[in-house]
Design an enzyme around this catalytic site. Structure first.
Site, PDB file in Angstrom:
ATOM      1  N   ASP A  91       0.884  -1.160   0.000  1.00 29.51           N
ATOM      2  CA  ASP A  91       0.000   0.000   0.000  1.00 29.51           C
ATOM      3  C   ASP A  91       0.923   1.211   0.000  1.00 29.51           C
ATOM      4  OD1 ASP A  91      -1.645   2.146   0.517  1.00 29.51           O
ATOM      5  OD2 ASP A  91      -2.854   1.113   2.027  1.00 29.51           O
ATOM      6  N   VAL A  92       0.934   1.975  -1.085  1.00 24.23           N
ATOM      7  CA  VAL A  92       1.921   3.055  -1.221  1.00 24.23           C
ATOM      8  C   VAL A  92       1.728   4.160  -0.187  1.00 24.23           C
ATOM      9  CG1 VAL A  92       2.299   2.618  -3.677  1.00 24.23           C
ATOM     10  CG2 VAL A  92       0.555   4.283  -2.961  1.00 24.23           C
ATOM     11  N   HIS A 176       3.822   8.992 -24.633  1.00 22.30           N
ATOM     12  CA  HIS A 176       4.006   7.810 -25.490  1.00 22.30           C
ATOM     13  C   HIS A 176       4.066   8.159 -26.976  1.00 22.30           C
ATOM     14  CE1 HIS A 176      -0.457   7.893 -25.842  1.00 22.30           C
ATOM     15  NE2 HIS A 176      -0.229   7.310 -26.996  1.00 22.30           N
ATOM     16  N   HIS A 238       0.014  15.743 -26.297  1.00 27.50           N
ATOM     17  CA  HIS A 238       0.540  15.138 -27.521  1.00 27.50           C
ATOM     18  C   HIS A 238       0.721  16.123 -28.680  1.00 27.50           C
ATOM     19  CE1 HIS A 238      -0.026  11.494 -25.367  1.00 27.50           C
ATOM     20  NE2 HIS A 238      -1.318  11.401 -25.556  1.00 27.50           N
ATOM     21  N   LYS A 343     -10.612   7.600 -37.514  1.00 23.52           N
ATOM     22  CA  LYS A 343      -9.421   7.619 -36.654  1.00 23.52           C
ATOM     23  C   LYS A 343      -8.193   7.806 -37.540  1.00 23.52           C
ATOM     24  CE  LYS A 343      -6.497   4.609 -33.787  1.00 23.52           C
ATOM     25  NZ  LYS A 343      -6.054   5.650 -32.858  1.00 23.52           N
TER      26      LYS A 343
END
Length: 491
Positions: A91-92, A176, A238, A343
């Protein structure tokens, strides 16, 4: 030739049960395993709050990897990959739990990479936990997903928090898009071709259009997306990356420092958009119900968990101007939206028309040269130019022709590497050139924040509605029409 990562790593994934891990990280690791690019002694330590054994975790994720891999799982490759995996119950928000992780990490002398696949509001707990357990020393690395924060203030806060425990050289901030083959090719296209290098400026270019169009809606991410909107999720994240790569000066070399320095210069040269020019420079929209691929889709306000009064934008069109010697006077038109007609992602460079027309007897106006850079799907480069129409006529009849890089398209479809596959490989190698520095992120937020503020405080602050399956609100066309231009049609 197979090139594996230089050193064995312990890749620790915080958020090992989350969407990013299932959709992107594990499939990318599988592909790296398949191509033998992971060091033979590298381990993957998945962390989460669940009281699972390693065997439990491996069994559960195999189904998820199957769903998102887009290929059949090879049993031998999966066996090799899963043999690297360990599950650690953490558990961070409990600092003492990090000593459990320390026990596992001490078993080897590997370079440690921490991948934070968690929401921004969880990050500081991870920084503190790693620091208290003395797990933050060089050469360990830590990976953060963009967007960092929701504004300049929150982004600075996160960067201040992490800088207490990690050096800038240890921090890998991921966008990314910078791992996409087609985006990386922009560097080669611009800086290795003489014909483009010497004509890439306001002397020869009229304007540039950048489109990132999505057919999908918010995909059950209501809470996240409604907080961010398309401007923060896509433009800040992006499209500004694409813009900086398109317009940056040639760096001194291909080191991360040189590339990031030139990108920051571009972001700081963006002319401000605020309450005084918001309506002339931007359009925002929100999708209604409609039909995409012959299937009825709901409106944004009908999505699961929706707030029926939300004013969050799902579409943005924006006119961007740069205040520097190379690009002054060249407008950049950016648009991105969800539930659009197709797209695709594309850059269209419109070159200036010739001031004189040698062939005006039969051609009242010469066609405008264009360079079309298709990023996805099916990456391609197309040059629109004029030629003489065939025939016996003495006068020249000019017609449009296209030069397509079919070989380029074939190579990309055959050798395409997933963005996360490339970025994980670079992280494990310790190469930062495909990642974003603090100055870059904060310069982007500094430009974006006044736009968000102006939208919230303008008289007509509701986004314009557009039907799903179209190209967005009508005012998007008017944004260009005011300048005597139109959006380049999708082909």
């Amino acid at each position: 030739m197979i090139i594996e990562t230089n050193h064995a790593c312990d890749l620790v994934i915080f958020g090992a049960k989350g969407d990013l891990t299932k959709r992107k990280l594990l499939p990318a690791l599988y592909k790296l395993e398949k191509s033998k690019k992971i060091h033979k002694y590298t381990r993957i330590i998945a962390s989460g709050r669940a009281d699972w054994s390693t065997e439990d975790y491996i069994e559960k994720i195999k189904t998820e990897v199957k769903n998102f891999l887009n290929e059949e799982i090879n049993d031998l490759i999966w066996k090799n990959l899963s043999s690297r995996i360990f599950f650690c119950n953490i558990d961070v928000h409990e600092p003492l739990h990090f000593f459990r992780l320390k026990t596992i990490l001490k078993q080897k002398k590997n370079i440690i990479v921490y991948y934070c696949a968690v929401p921004s509001n969880t990050l500081n707990s991870i920084f503190i936990g790693l620091g208290n357990a003395h797990l933050n020393s060089v050469p360990s690395r830590i990976v953060l997903e963009k967007p960092l924060g929701v504004c300049l203030k929150t982004s600075k806060k996160i960067n201040d928090q992490i800088s207490k425990y990690f050096l800038e050289s240890q921090i890998f901030r991921i966008d990314h898009y910078l791992g996409k083959e087609s985006i990386l090719n922009l560097f080669a296209l611009r800086f290795s071709n003489t014909c483009l290098f010497y004509n890439w400026n306001n002397k020869t270019i009229d304007h540039i259009q950048i489109t990132v169009s999505e057919e999908v809606g918010i995909e059950d991410r209501w809470n996240y997306f409604n907080m961010m909107g398309q401007m923060k999720d896509m433009v800040q994240n992006h499209l500004l990356q694409i813009l900086t790569i398109l317009t940056m000066d040639q760096p001194k070399n291909i080191s991360s420092e040189s590339i990031q320095h030139e990108k920051v210069k571009i972001l700081r040269s963006l002319n401000p958009i605020n309450i005084h020019n918001i309506n002339k420079k931007t359009v925002r929209g929100q999708y209604c119900s409609g039909v995409i691929n012959e299937k009825k889709v709901p409106s944004y306000l009908e999505e699961n968990g929706a707030n029926k009064n939300s004013l969050t934008e799902t579409f943005v069109a924006i006119k961007v101007d740069l205040n520097n010697k190379q690009w002054s006077g060249v407008p950049f038109y950016l648009r991105t939206g969800k539930r659009l007609a197709h797209k695709y992602s594309e850059i269209v460079v419109f070159f200036k028309k010739k001031p004189t027309n040698l062939f005006k007897n039969l051609n009242s106006e010469l066609l405008q040269n264009k360079l079309i850079i298709r990023l996805e799907p099916n990456p391609n480069i197309i040059f629109d130019f004029s030629v003489k129409a065939p025939g016996l006529e003495q006068e020249y009849k000019i017609e449009n022709s296209q030069l397509k890089s079919s070989q380029f398209s074939k190579k990309y479809s055959k050798n395409s590497i997933d963005a996360y596959e490339r970025l994980l490989f670079e992280i494990m190698r310790g190469v930062q050139s495909l990642f974003v520095c603090r100055d870059e992120i904060e310069a982007a937020w500094k430009w974006i924040d006044p736009i968000i503020h102006a939208w919230k405080n303008s008289k007509n602050n509701a986004p314009q509605l557009y039907m799903s399956g179209t190209w967005g609100p009508k005012n998007s066309d008017l944004l260009l029409a005011h300048d005597g231009r139109v959006w380049y049609e999708f082909h």
